[in-house]
Design an enzyme around this catalytic site. Structure first.
Site, PDB file in Angstrom:
ATOM      1  N   HIS A 157       0.835  -1.205   0.000  1.00  0.00           N
ATOM      2  CA  HIS A 157       0.000   0.000   0.000  1.00  0.00           C
ATOM      3  C   HIS A 157       0.866   1.251   0.000  1.00  0.00           C
ATOM      4  O   HIS A 157       0.622   2.198  -0.760  1.00  0.00           O
ATOM      5  CB  HIS A 157      -0.908   0.012   1.229  1.00  0.00           C
ATOM      6  CG  HIS A 157      -2.179  -0.760   1.078  1.00  0.00           C
ATOM      7  ND1 HIS A 157      -2.212  -2.127   1.073  1.00  0.00           N
ATOM      8  CD2 HIS A 157      -3.465  -0.350   0.942  1.00  0.00           C
ATOM      9  CE1 HIS A 157      -3.457  -2.533   0.946  1.00  0.00           C
ATOM     10  NE2 HIS A 157      -4.240  -1.485   0.856  1.00  0.00           N
ATOM     11  N   HIS A 208       0.396  -3.127   9.438  1.00  0.00           N
ATOM     12  CA  HIS A 208       1.831  -2.986   9.186  1.00  0.00           C
ATOM     13  C   HIS A 208       2.493  -2.284  10.357  1.00  0.00           C
ATOM     14  O   HIS A 208       1.839  -1.600  11.149  1.00  0.00           O
ATOM     15  CB  HIS A 208       2.086  -2.178   7.905  1.00  0.00           C
ATOM     16  CG  HIS A 208       1.821  -2.935   6.648  1.00  0.00           C
ATOM     17  ND1 HIS A 208       2.652  -3.935   6.181  1.00  0.00           N
ATOM     18  CD2 HIS A 208       0.808  -2.841   5.745  1.00  0.00           C
ATOM     19  CE1 HIS A 208       2.164  -4.419   5.057  1.00  0.00           C
ATOM     20  NE2 HIS A 208       1.049  -3.784   4.767  1.00  0.00           N
TER      21      HIS A 208
END
Length: 576
Positions: A157, A208
């Protein structure tokens, strides 16, 4: 994408018919869970992983502290929705429209940068096999069922968002005179905000860690810099007009697929890499040929589709887009099942001649008779029948997307490894000994709060002298204690925190004060893995099928549909 598969494909029984019965994944009896990656990875890759895994463990309590401090229903919904703006699917939806509306240079740039980002981050994910930060203490907030099944390092991302944002900002700055001053500044600010929102959202959502987004963002920035530096050379190479150059470009993409490292677990990152490299092959082949048809424009780059909204009109433009999308879905709906039916016999011949290129977690063609209908196997463009369901799911992001506990094999192995580490620390706490292969020492346990009036009165002075933990330190310690604890929750469960028994100093603490026998280790391991999402069989022909299907999708976007528009009278007046 397919669910996580924690057993090698070789352990799946051969098919007796069109549907393959899948038994429970076999665990390696007698092997301790912390040896899983040492057994599956080459020594240098395992050594690299061992150097990085302490960072993931160190940052997890701090991420949990940040998430717990900031979390609200509004932010949950915002970051769950906006995470879609950094996915491959979002860009794949709008990429064809860029080509059909004359923005060929922007479309090609976006494809190459996204393909590079997906491939490089996927390559590193499969190479290092680092898990996402542990849950608990983090809650995972995601609208993607496959995202949690991937490794965490680095963040795709972040790479996608940064590369696209930086390219857009660079493009805007090349022609400031074309914008109103407020628009010039505001549009750049908007792209900066977009990138930062995606990056921070990955931290907020517990998907993350700081290392993941830092490396992912760096990769994205480097991709943009490389593309801007070498764009002229790349385009002159593709549009040279010779068969040799386009053949070499296609061959390079295929070699990149082949050299992708084998992961230790069944991570779907490889599928995304195959899909995007197929897109690169398709747009190169299509643009190379379309530029020679005489219908394309040479400016700003060869193969540009003629388009002017004022001449074509809004109605015809809408029809062009709808027709183009329908053609893409028709291609996908027909090509995919046809290839899954035709390719297995050919793959069996290759296997007999020992010319096949087997890959871990994919079943060889000799072990099945046919490929059943596959559902949910595509993370980029879903089938037309799946679209209504996916659109309905967007209506309830918080209810669907919050989960606590391991969701993938990588999560499960990290949970087991961390539990084992805690047990060893507990056993060795009397003499301070720690096993030689351990490289991380957690923060000390929080001190007990003073109970006497005298000490309570002196607490501010002790706190100022650093002899007592601050409230923040106490919370960090509590998050450290939650790591590796708790049951496994299904991803659909609406859970925001683990049960009280898993967050306090209760019965769960006892499991870290004793070592376990091999049989107890195996039982604990099995209990976690049996609660994970059950995997499906993955077939060797899926790789080539996905490559061909996405090559065709990209060809339709840059040549097939523009030719169709001219044929049915939807082209620019005077161009046909």
């Amino acid at each position: 994408m397919c669910p996580q598969h924690n057993a090698p494909a070789s352990e799946v029984p051969a098919s007796k018919g069109p549907m393959q019965p899948l038994r429970e994944p076999r665990l390696d009896a007698g092997n301790k869970h912390h040896d899983h990656y040492a057994r599956r990875l080459p020594s240098w890759r395992n050594a690299l992983r061992n150097r990085l895994i302490p960072i993931v463990r160190w940052e997890t309590p701090w991420l949990a502290y940040m998430q717990d401090t900031l979390r609200s229903p509004a932010l949950d919904a915002y970051f769950a929705y906006t995470a879609n703006l950094g996915t491959h699917t979002f860009f794949m939806i709008f990429l064809p429209i860029q080509f059909w509306c004359g923005y060929t240079s922007v479309g090609r740039a976006t494809v190459f940068m996204l393909a590079a980002g997906v491939y490089l981050t996927g390559f590193l994910k499969d190479l290092v096999c680092l898990p996402r930060p542990l849950s608990p203490p983090l809650a995972r907030i995601s609208m993607s069922g496959s995202a949690a099944l991937e490794y965490g390092f680095p963040s795709s991302h972040s790479a996608n968002a940064v590369s696209v944002a930086f390219y857009a900002i660079y493009t805007i700055r090349q022609s400031p005179e074309a914008y109103h001053p407020y628009v010039y500044i505001g549009s750049q600010a908007l792209f900066y905000f977009y990138a930062l929102s995606i990056i921070f959202g990955r931290l907020y959502c517990g998907m993350h860690g700081f290392l993941d987004v830092l490396v992912g963002s760096t990769i994205g920035a480097m991709i943009t810099a490389f593309y801007l530096a070498y764009i002229d050379w790349l385009e002159s190479w593709i549009f040279s007009g010779t068969y040799t150059d386009i053949f070499v470009a296609t061959l390079v993409a295929c070699i990149m697929i082949r050299i992708n490292p084998e992961p230790a677990d069944d991570c779907p990152c490889f599928d995304d890499s195959v899909s995007f490299l197929g897109v690169v092959i398709g747009i190169n082949l299509g643009a190379w040929h379309y530029a020679q048809t005489g219908l394309a424009l040479d400016t700003p780059i060869p193969s540009t589709v003629p388009f002017d909204l004022g001449e074509i009109g809004l109605l015809k433009t809408t029809i062009r887009i709808v027709l183009g999308v329908v053609m893409i879905f028709m291609w996908r709906a027909t090509a995919k099942p046809a290839l899954l039916k035709m390719l297995p016999p050919f793959f069996r011949l290759l296997e007999q001649a020992r010319l096949n290129l087997p890959r871990a977690f994919f079943l060889n063609a000799s072990k099945y008779t046919s490929v059943p209908t596959l559902h949910g196997d595509d993370n980029l463009i879903p089938s037309a029948s799946e679209l209504p369901h996916k659109i309905m799911n967007l209506a309830h992001p918080r209810k669907r997307s919050v989960s606590v506990g391991p969701q993938s094999a990588a999560d499960a192995y990290e949970t087991l490894a961390y539990r084992n580490r805690r047990r060893r620390e507990s056993v060795s706490s009397l003499d301070g000994a720690i096993a030689e292969d351990d490289s991380w020492t957690p923060s000390s346990r929080p001190h007990a709060k003073p109970q006497t009036p005298a000490l309570e009165k002196a607490e501010p002075d002790l706190l100022g002298a650093g002899l007592l933990p601050t409230p923040m330190q106490s919370r960090i310690h509590s998050y450290e204690h939650m790591m590796g604890t708790g049951p496994v929750y299904p991803s659909e469960k609406n859970a925001t925190t683990p049960p009280d028994s898993d967050t306090g100093e209760g019965g769960d603490t006892l499991q870290f004060t004793q070592t376990l026998t091999d049989e107890e280790n195996e039982t604990e391991k099995r209990e976690i893995f049996m609660k994970l999402m059950k995997p499906r069989v993955r077939y060797d022909v899926e790789v080539v099928t996905k490559l061909i299907v996405y090559t065709g999708i990209a060809w339709l976007a840059v040549e097939g549909n523009p030719l169709l528009f001219e044929l049915v009278g939807l082209g620019m007046p005077g161009q046909a």
